[in-house]
Design a protein around this motif. Structure first.
Motif, PDB file in Angstrom:
ATOM      1  N   PRO A  88       0.841  -1.200   0.000  1.00 28.17           N
ATOM      2  CA  PRO A  88       0.000   0.000   0.000  1.00 28.17           C
ATOM      3  C   PRO A  88       0.881   1.258   0.000  1.00 28.17           C
ATOM      4  N   THR A  89       0.364   2.317  -0.605  1.00 28.75           N
ATOM      5  CA  THR A  89       1.052   3.604  -0.601  1.00 28.75           C
ATOM      6  C   THR A  89       0.517   4.429   0.575  1.00 28.75           C
ATOM      7  N   ALA A  90       0.872   5.707   0.625  1.00 32.09           N
ATOM      8  CA  ALA A  90       0.355   6.601   1.663  1.00 32.09           C
ATOM      9  C   ALA A  90      -1.155   6.776   1.551  1.00 32.09           C
ATOM     10  N   ILE A  91      -1.723   6.486   0.392  1.00 32.28           N
ATOM     11  CA  ILE A  91      -3.174   6.389   0.220  1.00 32.28           C
ATOM     12  C   ILE A  91      -3.441   4.887   0.086  1.00 32.28           C
ATOM     13  N   PRO A  92      -3.963   4.249   1.134  1.00 31.53           N
ATOM     14  CA  PRO A  92      -3.974   2.789   1.206  1.00 31.53           C
ATOM     15  C   PRO A  92      -4.633   2.059   0.040  1.00 31.53           C
ATOM     16  N   GLU A  93      -5.608   2.671  -0.633  1.00 32.05           N
ATOM     17  CA  GLU A  93      -6.265   1.990  -1.754  1.00 32.05           C
ATOM     18  C   GLU A  93      -5.382   1.955  -3.003  1.00 32.05           C
ATOM     19  N   VAL A  94      -4.402   2.847  -3.088  1.00 29.71           N
ATOM     20  CA  VAL A  94      -3.464   2.859  -4.209  1.00 29.71           C
ATOM     21  C   VAL A  94      -2.345   1.892  -3.858  1.00 29.71           C
ATOM     22  N   LEU A  95      -2.130   0.906  -4.724  1.00 25.11           N
ATOM     23  CA  LEU A  95      -1.216  -0.189  -4.410  1.00 25.11           C
ATOM     24  C   LEU A  95      -0.087  -0.291  -5.425  1.00 25.11           C
ATOM     25  N   ILE A  96       1.086  -0.655  -4.932  1.00 25.10           N
ATOM     26  CA  ILE A  96       2.215  -0.998  -5.794  1.00 25.10           C
ATOM     27  C   ILE A  96       2.295  -2.522  -5.840  1.00 25.10           C
ATOM     28  N   LEU A  97       2.342  -3.073  -7.036  1.00 23.21           N
ATOM     29  CA  LEU A  97       2.427  -4.508  -7.233  1.00 23.21           C
ATOM     30  C   LEU A  97       3.807  -4.834  -7.790  1.00 23.21           C
ATOM     31  N   GLU A  98       4.474  -5.800  -7.160  1.00 19.75           N
ATOM     32  CA  GLU A  98       5.811  -6.221  -7.587  1.00 19.75           C
ATOM     33  C   GLU A  98       5.769  -7.709  -7.906  1.00 19.75           C
TER      34      GLU A  98
END
Length: 183
Positions: A7-17
């Motif tokens: 999760p980013t600083a805005i939890p609904e926005v996600l980084i996928l690796e």
């Protein structure tokens, strides 16, 4: 695990690796799996459209959103690198008016999940970049809106060398204060 979610600083926005498998021949990875995406994010993987763009260094696209038929976007870079930005346009959100940014590149293979209700844009930081993204709804130009990239109220820290190259539409974006919002 074949995919790490952050999760980013805005939890609904996600980084996928994704997990990358490589050797002296090259590499392979699974860039998308609907079942795994839903299990890891809790978001239904109802993607209906794939888009692909190629841009030169310094091109800035965005900040775009659709006020009706809002699109969730799963964005990744196939070649080059971008700085990707997401702005919360949901008036009822505790993160309303906040932005997050992430470097996406062919090298790091990261993806970003942009939920519906967010404006999205990016600037190309390499000589060229090719981006691919899946959307949860169809492009509807009559509902498309743009927030101006350099709005002082948002104070986005774009990694720019000089002025960006903008489309006519993007250079005419509205200020965040004057934008149409989601409830």
């Amino acid at each position: 695990m074949l995919m790490k979610i952050t999760p980013t600083a805005i939890p609904e926005v996600l980084i996928l690796e994704p997990q990358v498998f490589g050797d002296d021949r090259g590499f392979s990875f699974e860039s998308f799996n609907a079942r795994r995406f839903e299990q890891l994010t809790g978001v239904p993987a109802n993607f209906v459209q794939d888009n692909h763009s190629r841009s030169a260094k310094g091109v800035l696209r965005g900040l775009h959103y659709q006020i009706r038929q809002p699109q969730g976007k799963l964005v990744r870079v196939l070649s080059g690198a971008i700085f990707d930005v997401v702005v919360d346009m949901r008036r009822s959100s505790p993160f309303f008016g906040r932005w997050v940014g992430a470097e996406l590149s062919a090298e790091n293979r990261h993806q970003i999940w942009v939920p519906p209700g967010f404006a999205h844009g990016f600037v190309v930081t390499s000589e060229t970049a090719e981006c691919a993204y899946k959307t949860t709804d169809y492009w509807a130009p009559e509902f498309e809106r743009a927030v101006i990239w350099n709005d002082p109220a948002l104070a986005i820290d774009w990694p720019l060398e000089g002025a960006p190259m903008l489309s006519g539409k993007d250079s005419q974006g509205t200020l965040f204060a004057d934008a149409e919002y989601f409830e």
